[in-house]
Design an enzyme around this catalytic site. Sequence first.
Site, PDB file in Angstrom:
ATOM      1  N   GLY A  11       0.782  -1.244   0.000  1.00 30.68           N
ATOM      2  CA  GLY A  11       0.000   0.000   0.000  1.00 30.68           C
ATOM      3  C   GLY A  11       0.807   1.284   0.000  1.00 30.68           C
ATOM      4  N   SER A  12       2.086   1.222  -0.434  1.00 23.21           N
ATOM      5  CA  SER A  12       2.872   2.465  -0.400  1.00 23.21           C
ATOM      6  C   SER A  12       2.361   3.474  -1.439  1.00 23.21           C
ATOM      7  CB  SER A  12       4.357   2.189  -0.580  1.00 23.21           C
ATOM      8  OG  SER A  12       4.642   1.796  -1.891  1.00 23.21           O
ATOM      9  N   ASN A  13       1.833   2.984  -2.559  1.00 23.02           N
ATOM     10  CA  ASN A  13       1.262   3.924  -3.545  1.00 23.02           C
ATOM     11  C   ASN A  13      -0.038   4.533  -3.036  1.00 23.02           C
ATOM     12  OD1 ASN A  13       2.822   4.210  -6.162  1.00 23.02           O
ATOM     13  ND2 ASN A  13       2.898   1.990  -5.858  1.00 23.02           N
ATOM     14  N   ILE A  88      -8.863  -8.763 -13.483  1.00 21.46           N
ATOM     15  CA  ILE A  88     -10.212  -8.197 -13.368  1.00 21.46           C
ATOM     16  C   ILE A  88     -11.063  -8.694 -14.542  1.00 21.46           C
ATOM     17  CG2 ILE A  88     -11.511  -6.015 -13.339  1.00 21.46           C
ATOM     18  CD1 ILE A  88      -9.131  -4.748 -11.971  1.00 21.46           C
ATOM     19  N   HIS A 104       2.510   0.272 -13.244  1.00 21.96           N
ATOM     20  CA  HIS A 104       3.357  -0.901 -13.460  1.00 21.96           C
ATOM     21  C   HIS A 104       4.809  -0.508 -13.177  1.00 21.96           C
ATOM     22  CE1 HIS A 104       4.379  -4.804 -15.104  1.00 21.96           C
ATOM     23  NE2 HIS A 104       5.376  -4.220 -15.754  1.00 21.96           N
ATOM     24  N   ASP A 145      -1.431  -5.433 -18.781  1.00 21.57           N
ATOM     25  CA  ASP A 145      -0.421  -4.426 -19.121  1.00 21.57           C
ATOM     26  C   ASP A 145      -0.384  -3.986 -20.589  1.00 21.57           C
ATOM     27  OD1 ASP A 145       0.422  -4.636 -16.438  1.00 21.57           O
ATOM     28  OD2 ASP A 145       1.790  -6.267 -16.931  1.00 21.57           O
ATOM     29  N   GLU A 174       7.360   5.918  -8.766  1.00 20.31           N
ATOM     30  CA  GLU A 174       5.923   5.576  -8.705  1.00 20.31           C
ATOM     31  C   GLU A 174       5.176   6.546  -7.804  1.00 20.31           C
ATOM     32  OE1 GLU A 174       4.745   1.466  -8.193  1.00 20.31           O
ATOM     33  OE2 GLU A 174       6.758   0.795  -8.684  1.00 20.31           O
TER      34      GLU A 174
END
Length: 200
Positions: A11-13, A88, A104, A145, A174
């Site tokens: 969850g750093s983004n 998904i 990505h 991607d 990112e």
Amino acid sequence: MKIAVFVSGRGSNLKAILDSSDLKNLIEIVCVVSDKTDCQAFQIAASYNIKTITVGNKEYMISFSELIKLLTELKTELIVLAGFLKLIPAEFISFFESKIINIHPALLPSFGGKGMYGLNVHKAVFDSSAKVSGTTVHFVDASYDTGKIISQSCVNINDVNSPEEIAERVLKLEHKILPEVIKAFAEGKIKKVNNRVIIS
Ligand code: GAR
């Protein structure tokens, strides 16, 4: 702009989005969705009092079709995949067409596709002896991607000694590029021109 962030792990983004001063008055994270019931990203969401939802096919999870209803009720305008690793379903993607973006950890169209996530990507980049790596934010289509690229940022990796070192350098990019792209979305600056995506 109301956004939903999809996560699977650290969850750093997600944290970078939450902490971005540029996004403070522009966005609201209406929920954080994961395929894991217990992940670090959920703890981050909870500490910001953000609703968390688990998607999947176990009985205590909600299905992707139920998720479509829920996100619609929450008036979600953008879905951000920030380390979400589950494929998904096509039905979900076509319902939210042009409203799902993914980050990505490499320069697509290289080093993408099935199985290319997290450290696997950086190992492949390291083994290839590539001299630059970076990050890509792109629209999500029905395969891994391959959606149109919105923004990229690169870093010199000439001197690295391990995939972990590449990961560290790329992650810094990112945390910068994802809030920037979300800001551009919220300001209506992302457009398709000549079959390319531009930020005006
Ligand atoms: C990020 O490096 C993201 O680019 C990557 O997972 C990590 C999640 O980190 N995504 C993929 O590899 C998708 N193919 P985070 O949970 O700390 O944001």
